[in-house]
Scaffold this motif. Structure first.
Motif, PDB file in Angstrom:
ATOM      1  N   LYS A   1     -20.052 -50.589 -22.051  1.00  0.00           N
ATOM      2  CA  LYS A   1     -20.451 -51.405 -21.097  1.00  0.00           C
ATOM      3  C   LYS A   1     -19.017 -51.677 -20.335  1.00  0.00           C
ATOM      4  O   LYS A   1     -18.943 -51.818 -19.270  1.00  0.00           O
ATOM      5  N   ALA A   2     -17.923 -51.913 -21.095  1.00  0.00           N
ATOM      6  CA  ALA A   2     -16.701 -52.142 -20.434  1.00  0.00           C
ATOM      7  C   ALA A   2     -16.355 -51.125 -19.601  1.00  0.00           C
ATOM      8  O   ALA A   2     -15.980 -51.437 -18.597  1.00  0.00           O
ATOM      9  N   TRP A   3     -16.447 -49.905 -19.872  1.00  0.00           N
ATOM     10  CA  TRP A   3     -16.310 -48.815 -19.201  1.00  0.00           C
ATOM     11  C   TRP A   3     -16.967 -48.492 -17.874  1.00  0.00           C
ATOM     12  O   TRP A   3     -16.468 -48.625 -16.934  1.00  0.00           O
ATOM     13  N   ASP A   4     -18.135 -48.824 -18.136  1.00  0.00           N
ATOM     14  CA  ASP A   4     -19.117 -48.812 -17.012  1.00  0.00           C
ATOM     15  C   ASP A   4     -18.945 -49.975 -15.799  1.00  0.00           C
ATOM     16  O   ASP A   4     -19.146 -49.780 -14.943  1.00  0.00           O
ATOM     17  N   ASP A   5     -19.040 -50.944 -16.468  1.00  0.00           N
ATOM     18  CA  ASP A   5     -18.971 -52.344 -15.799  1.00  0.00           C
ATOM     19  C   ASP A   5     -17.624 -52.066 -14.910  1.00  0.00           C
ATOM     20  O   ASP A   5     -17.332 -52.930 -14.177  1.00  0.00           O
ATOM     21  N   GLY A   6     -16.326 -51.611 -15.486  1.00  0.00           N
ATOM     22  CA  GLY A   6     -15.264 -51.328 -14.954  1.00  0.00           C
ATOM     23  C   GLY A   6     -15.168 -50.291 -13.788  1.00  0.00           C
ATOM     24  O   GLY A   6     -14.100 -50.285 -13.312  1.00  0.00           O
ATOM     25  N   ALA A   7     -16.094 -49.566 -13.685  1.00  0.00           N
ATOM     26  CA  ALA A   7     -15.929 -48.616 -13.003  1.00  0.00           C
ATOM     27  C   ALA A   7     -15.663 -48.854 -11.609  1.00  0.00           C
ATOM     28  O   ALA A   7     -14.619 -48.236 -11.028  1.00  0.00           O
ATOM     29  N   TRP A   8     -16.225 -49.883 -10.735  1.00  0.00           N
ATOM     30  CA  TRP A   8     -16.079 -50.345  -9.374  1.00  0.00           C
ATOM     31  C   TRP A   8     -14.433 -50.877  -9.609  1.00  0.00           C
ATOM     32  O   TRP A   8     -13.751 -50.422  -8.372  1.00  0.00           O
ATOM     33  N   VAL A   9     -13.874 -51.471 -10.740  1.00  0.00           N
ATOM     34  CA  VAL A   9     -12.467 -51.797 -10.553  1.00  0.00           C
ATOM     35  C   VAL A   9     -11.515 -50.786 -10.449  1.00  0.00           C
ATOM     36  O   VAL A   9     -10.531 -50.489  -9.620  1.00  0.00           O
ATOM     37  N   ARG A  10     -11.877 -49.674 -11.277  1.00  0.00           N
ATOM     38  CA  ARG A  10     -10.868 -48.557 -11.400  1.00  0.00           C
ATOM     39  C   ARG A  10     -10.829 -47.830 -10.023  1.00  0.00           C
ATOM     40  O   ARG A  10      -9.958 -47.307  -9.507  1.00  0.00           O
ATOM     41  N   ASP A  11     -12.119 -47.489  -9.378  1.00  0.00           N
ATOM     42  CA  ASP A  11     -12.446 -46.956  -8.178  1.00  0.00           C
ATOM     43  C   ASP A  11     -11.556 -47.667  -7.004  1.00  0.00           C
ATOM     44  O   ASP A  11     -11.105 -47.167  -6.201  1.00  0.00           O
ATOM     45  N   GLY A  12     -11.736 -48.989  -7.027  1.00  0.00           N
ATOM     46  CA  GLY A  12     -11.294 -49.786  -6.107  1.00  0.00           C
ATOM     47  C   GLY A  12      -9.754 -49.835  -5.791  1.00  0.00           C
ATOM     48  O   GLY A  12      -9.112 -49.522  -4.833  1.00  0.00           O
ATOM     49  N   LEU A  13      -9.322 -49.835  -7.192  1.00  0.00           N
ATOM     50  CA  LEU A  13      -7.564 -49.797  -7.108  1.00  0.00           C
ATOM     51  C   LEU A  13      -7.186 -48.476  -6.858  1.00  0.00           C
ATOM     52  O   LEU A  13      -6.057 -48.383  -6.253  1.00  0.00           O
ATOM     53  N   MET A  14      -7.971 -47.433  -7.203  1.00  0.00           N
ATOM     54  CA  MET A  14      -7.318 -46.070  -6.751  1.00  0.00           C
ATOM     55  C   MET A  14      -7.410 -45.933  -5.340  1.00  0.00           C
ATOM     56  O   MET A  14      -6.723 -45.240  -4.570  1.00  0.00           O
ATOM     57  N   ALA A  15      -8.683 -46.295  -4.642  1.00  0.00           N
ATOM     58  CA  ALA A  15      -8.821 -46.079  -3.387  1.00  0.00           C
ATOM     59  C   ALA A  15      -7.815 -47.044  -2.554  1.00  0.00           C
ATOM     60  O   ALA A  15      -7.318 -46.402  -1.648  1.00  0.00           O
ATOM     61  N   HIS A  16      -7.419 -48.050  -3.153  1.00  0.00           N
ATOM     62  CA  HIS A  16      -6.346 -49.014  -2.144  1.00  0.00           C
ATOM     63  C   HIS A  16      -4.960 -48.227  -2.475  1.00  0.00           C
ATOM     64  O   HIS A  16      -4.421 -48.073  -1.263  1.00  0.00           O
ATOM     65  N   ALA A  17      -4.827 -47.683  -3.628  1.00  0.00           N
ATOM     66  CA  ALA A  17      -3.457 -46.957  -3.694  1.00  0.00           C
ATOM     67  C   ALA A  17      -3.412 -45.778  -2.842  1.00  0.00           C
ATOM     68  O   ALA A  17      -2.462 -45.591  -2.265  1.00  0.00           O
ATOM     69  N   ALA A  18      -4.742 -45.096  -2.695  1.00  0.00           N
ATOM     70  CA  ALA A  18      -4.568 -43.861  -1.777  1.00  0.00           C
ATOM     71  C   ALA A  18      -4.457 -44.163  -0.555  1.00  0.00           C
ATOM     72  O   ALA A  18      -3.706 -43.801   0.343  1.00  0.00           O
ATOM     73  N   LYS A  19      -4.804 -45.372  -0.054  1.00  0.00           N
ATOM     74  CA  LYS A  19      -4.740 -45.784   1.459  1.00  0.00           C
ATOM     75  C   LYS A  19      -3.108 -46.099   1.716  1.00  0.00           C
ATOM     76  O   LYS A  19      -2.722 -45.768   2.651  1.00  0.00           O
ATOM     77  N   LYS A  20      -2.490 -47.129   0.695  1.00  0.00           N
ATOM     78  CA  LYS A  20      -1.239 -47.296   0.705  1.00  0.00           C
ATOM     79  C   LYS A  20      -0.167 -46.031   0.832  1.00  0.00           C
ATOM     80  O   LYS A  20       0.589 -45.807   1.551  1.00  0.00           O
ATOM     81  N   ARG A  21      -0.609 -45.006  -0.085  1.00  0.00           N
ATOM     82  CA  ARG A  21       0.030 -43.669   0.137  1.00  0.00           C
ATOM     83  C   ARG A  21      -0.009 -43.154   1.324  1.00  0.00           C
ATOM     84  O   ARG A  21       0.973 -42.587   1.815  1.00  0.00           O
ATOM     85  N   ALA A  22      -1.458 -43.024   1.922  1.00  0.00           N
ATOM     86  CA  ALA A  22      -1.451 -42.501   3.215  1.00  0.00           C
ATOM     87  C   ALA A  22      -0.607 -43.367   4.521  1.00  0.00           C
ATOM     88  O   ALA A  22      -0.174 -42.686   5.052  1.00  0.00           O
ATOM     89  N   ALA A  23      -0.665 -44.642   4.180  1.00  0.00           N
ATOM     90  CA  ALA A  23      -0.280 -45.525   5.339  1.00  0.00           C
ATOM     91  C   ALA A  23       1.419 -45.030   5.260  1.00  0.00           C
ATOM     92  O   ALA A  23       2.114 -45.081   6.172  1.00  0.00           O
ATOM     93  N   LYS A  24       2.021 -44.890   4.066  1.00  0.00           N
ATOM     94  CA  LYS A  24       3.391 -44.741   3.837  1.00  0.00           C
ATOM     95  C   LYS A  24       3.732 -43.254   4.439  1.00  0.00           C
ATOM     96  O   LYS A  24       4.610 -43.385   5.302  1.00  0.00           O
ATOM     97  N   LEU A  25       2.884 -42.383   3.967  1.00  0.00           N
ATOM     98  CA  LEU A  25       2.891 -41.196   4.673  1.00  0.00           C
ATOM     99  C   LEU A  25       3.200 -41.178   6.437  1.00  0.00           C
ATOM    100  O   LEU A  25       3.995 -40.485   6.754  1.00  0.00           O
ATOM    101  N   ALA A  26       2.087 -41.807   6.884  1.00  0.00           N
ATOM    102  CA  ALA A  26       1.795 -41.818   8.114  1.00  0.00           C
ATOM    103  C   ALA A  26       3.188 -42.521   8.760  1.00  0.00           C
ATOM    104  O   ALA A  26       3.633 -42.204  10.006  1.00  0.00           O
ATOM    105  N   ALA A  27       3.756 -43.557   8.119  1.00  0.00           N
ATOM    106  CA  ALA A  27       4.911 -44.128   8.654  1.00  0.00           C
ATOM    107  C   ALA A  27       6.457 -43.425   8.485  1.00  0.00           C
ATOM    108  O   ALA A  27       7.155 -43.697   9.370  1.00  0.00           O
ATOM    109  N   GLU A  28       6.093 -42.342   7.877  1.00  0.00           N
ATOM    110  CA  GLU A  28       7.436 -41.440   7.734  1.00  0.00           C
ATOM    111  C   GLU A  28       7.617 -40.757   8.890  1.00  0.00           C
ATOM    112  O   GLU A  28       6.779 -40.304   9.439  1.00  0.00           O
TER     113      GLU A  28
END
Lengths: 311, 259, 259, 311
Positions: free
Chosen positions: D284-311
């Motif tokens: 249950k902890a794992w399944d209920d937490g899927a959206w959190v893990r996905d959300g944080l990963m998506a945000h990290a990817a956005k940040k990386r992309a933004a950083k790359l674009a700025a370079e």
């Protein structure tokens, strides 16, 4: 309109309107709103008291409270049936409750915080409800009037049980007396609000009274309630949280402070202490229960089909 | 059962009565947790009704237990002032409500045992026990009917309701075995003609539940492994302690109050 | 704040200290409920760490409250032997955990206030309060950083995480107002140079949370309606009583024991 | 195989194997199983103790327990890292735990029923764990041995805290003493089982001992544990629930009754009191937490992309 005039004359003569009789659209709509709201109040009203069933102090108190909440669900059922005679389904009314389109009594947006609240709710909330409902036994719409007869009988029983809890608390230990006073402090104002705003500010009053779906003015009932409760509070040795409360010899009534109407309108807008939770609880029950309702219907359909095939 | 009549050890009789009363107390509490949250209004009413019956039966059993013990404890004292290790209910009844299917499956598995236990107890050599059993059995007959209908309706309903009922059955089946295992207390009750041998109730139970599972299109789990430790009090589940925090808080917080 | 120095009424000071300590007690309890159930191992650790800090702060605040009251109550006595009406925590912190988003949003909304309150209290005319504030503010600085990052990460994450965070914000925003409303106790604290006027913290709070909501792509709710009744103790939510049944059961059941 | 022989000789000489070194597939597989199982035990082990955090009797006890459970999560983290050096990801190991493919220590399938269980778990369960783990500080796989050094330090601290709780309980009120004895009664057998079945019945023993990923025989450690615990129980004034327990002068050890190995194998098969719940809680902890893990990963990817674009 002669039809409308005849309808009004029948009401004036004390006649009952029955489901198959002609009635003005406004009468039907107002009744649906009023009966539906009343039914919803019974349903949502299960929650604040249900909150203490699992923490009741004795087996007997637990049983009494369970029976009371069960009665409320039963009242909901009668009232939905009464509303259905006006051509609106229980499911439709439920959806309107769950979406926030229809209201329920604001009192149930207040939390129950100690066991004494079970006393205060029975004594004051059921007390105010009865004050509203007893005259409705004579309302013009037959099914509604008959539902009210059954409901009033049970409600007055609930009120006595509530007062009995308050008595035990008020005559109990220091902590219990403190709980009882605290409960009275919190529920007094909200109970006064149960009669609705002063008549001059009430939208539906005049027409509803002519149609006899509202039998008394809000202020009149509120005064009656105060006059009844104050001596009861005195008997309990509790003080009503109104410094300006006093007997007015001339009027033959208690003078009292109006409840905080700003708070009332805030609660109505959805800002009561528990509005969000109450609606969320009902929505969750409904959503979580969808598979049960669907499952039982599917089974019933299978059984019908099997029966048909066997014939 | 009614032929033998050896006066049982007071302690054994007390244990036996606590088992009966704790089952109804704990299950009554669980069922009452549904109040206001059932899938449909009729179920709210029916669940409250079941809880009400069970709480009423609790008072009868535990008051009698208190009389037998003769140490000044009544039903309320027993219900609200014992800690987990003194509870004698079956593990089944302390399991959480889960979804409605789990609640109804638990009810059915218990009611089927409960009714045959009460029916046997109506012949008890102890007149008070027989009387409580007689009164209770009327209520429990109705509980079992309702639970049976609902298990069948939901088992043989939609795909989803079927799946949920099968899950509930798989989850709860390991708690069935405990009902039928005898220990020294049971043997003393049998010897005194007070209660039936738990094992003797199993064949009829199996027949009943098998029929219902068939009608409900549910598959009875293969393993009959049964958890134990509730009725002996040796090892309850973690759920009971949490239930008691809620059930007993007020009485523990205000031990001198009368309500 | 540190210029005035009128000796406050002992009762007011006790109230104020209970408010500080009850906030950390109740929020610490809520956060500790996550133990073993967090979405990812690092969060399990971080949540336990936050709870640990808050429980530590509770001991400091409530022990001081007990000393001020001078009636023989220490932090444990205050934590475990008061009933709901004596609790003085904000309604915000007693709200249930909900999903992880709700927990983190509650944490963020509280931390943002908590840190500025503690920062102000570091200048308190009461040296003991200033010392507790100083120690706590280090911990809370870290809490706020983490909560901020997580709110932004999830707000600006996936569609689902955004939706959940917006729901959490909408749900919890009505509990923010209570932090900034002054009453007689606050006025006494201001007069004595002990604590800041709650309203004075609002502008900086608004700036901070607005910035974070922007970064998190979240929309601040329009209405600033605020529920009240927690910090005054006049009307808590129904959640607090349920929390106490769990938090206080053992102490209530065994009042004579030492642990 | 000369490579295997060289590997074994290096181990025999007390050398450490490091992640980049060549190793036999069996060594790698066994280590992954063992380290993974140990990591899972730390994770699942949070649950029985977490069960009492919200009911701890004092603020200090609550803090100590929180810190302990936090340590366990930390141990889980070290161990997953050690396992990752063998080429298996934490996510993969987690999936294998959640599907039931990989095991965790059976002891965590027993419920914690009173506060005294927090004492018994610390004293006996952490005690048995240390007995197993201290020798593993000298295990042949470097990252595992180093993780064990950190873990053992904290575990012995936990054990002392557990014994301290037991002491308070055993020297406390009648009810507390009763709780303490009851906890000992329930945890004694399961604690003995923690060392695994007798060596003659243990599948992996011989090869594992040659590879030095198992350092002592199960029976040897179990005896050591009993010899250590019995005087500790005596000091507490509690009785070990084994009527045949007695000092054997000749052997210089306590003779004791074997735990119920049928129960052990039942628990292993999934029939322990809490197997279903523990796995359900983790799932249950794992399944209920899927959206959190996905959300944080998506945000990290956005940040990386933004950083790359700025370079």
């Amino acid at each position: 309109d002669p039809q409308e005039r005849a309808f009004q004359e029948r009401i004036n003569a004390g006649g009952k309107i029955e489901p198959k009789d002609w009635m003005p659209e406004g009468y039907r709509k107002n009744l649906i709103r009023q009966i539906g709201q009343h039914a919803h109040s019974e349903i949502v009203g299960q929650l604040p008291e249900g909150n203490w069933i699992t923490r009741a102090p004795t087996l007997e108190r637990k049983a009494i409270l369970l029976a009371k909440v069960q009665d409320e669900a039963g009242h909901g059922l009668y009232l939905y049936c009464a509303a259905e005679t006006l051509g609106v389904s229980r499911d439709q009314l439920t959806r309107d409750l769950l979406s926030g389109k229809m209201k329920y009594s604001s009192i149930f947006n207040y939390p129950t915080l100690t066991w004494a609240d079970m006393g205060a709710v029975g004594w004051l909330v059921d007390g105010a409800a009865i004050m509203n409902q007893v005259p409705l036994q004579r309302t013009s719409y037959g099914p509604y009037a008959r539902a009210m007869v059954r409901i009033c009988k049970e409600e007055s029983f609930h009120q006595r049980q509530g007062y009995d809890i308050m008595m035990k608390m008020a005559k109990g230990s220091d902590a219990q007396r403190k709980m009882a006073q605290d409960a009275l402090n919190r529920f007094w104002g909200p109970a006064l609000m149960m009669f609705g705003p002063s008549d001059e500010n009430s939208v539906h009053s005049a027409q509803s009274m002519a149609w006899k779906i509202k039998m008394n003015s809000n202020d009149e009932l509120r005064q009656k309630f105060v006059d009844e409760c104050v001596p009861q509070a005195e008997y309990l040795g509790l003080s009503v949280p109104d410094p300006d409360l006093k007997w007015n010899e001339e009027r033959g009534h208690y003078d009292f402070t109006q409840p905080d109407w700003d708070e009332f309108f805030d609660v109505l807008k959805g800002n009561g202490p528990c509005n969000t939770e109450r609606l969320a609880a009902r929505n969750k029950a409904w959503d979580d229960g969808a598979w049960v309702r669907d499952g039982l219907m599917a089974h019933a359909a299978k059984k019908r089909a099997a029966k048909l095939a066997a014939e | 059962m009614s032929t033998a009549n050896i006066d049982p050890n007071k302690g054994d009789l007390f244990e036996f009565l606590c088992r009966m009363g704790d089952n109804t107390l704990v299950l009554g509490h669980r069922v009452s947790e549904w109040c206001g949250h059932a899938p449909v209004l009729e179920e709210d009413i029916a669940l409250a009704n079941t809880a009400l019956d069970l709480i009423g039966q609790t008072t009868l059993w535990l008051d009698l237990a208190g009389k037998v013990e003769d140490a000044g404890r009544d039903a309320d004292r027993l219900a609200f002032h014992r800690d987990v290790w003194d509870f004698r209910n079956l593990l089944l009844v302390e399991q959480p409500n889960g979804d409605f299917g789990q609640t109804i499956m638990r009810q059915f598995l218990f009611d089927a045992w409960h009714l045959s236990q009460l029916t046997a107890l109506m012949e008890s050599s102890d007149a008070q026990i027989a009387a409580i059993a007689e009164k209770s059995s009327k209520e429990v007959t109705y509980h079992l009917e309702r639970a049976t209908d609902t298990v069948i309706g939901l088992g043989d309903g939609t795909e989803e309701s079927h799946r949920r009922m099968q899950n509930a059955l798989d989850l709860l089946w390991p708690y069935v075995g405990e009902m039928f295992v005898a220990d020294a207390v049971d043997e003393a009750m049998v010897a005194a003609g007070i209660a039936p041998n738990p094992a003797s109730l199993r064949p009829a139970y199996d027949t009943l539940v098998n029929d219902v599972f068939t009608a409900a299109t549910l598959t009875r789990p293969e393993s009959d492994f049964g958890h134990r430790g509730g009725k002996s009090g040796k090892r309850h589940s973690e759920h009971l302690g949490h239930m008691l925090t809620q059930m007993q808080w007020l009485q523990r917080a205000y031990p001198d109050a009368t309500w």
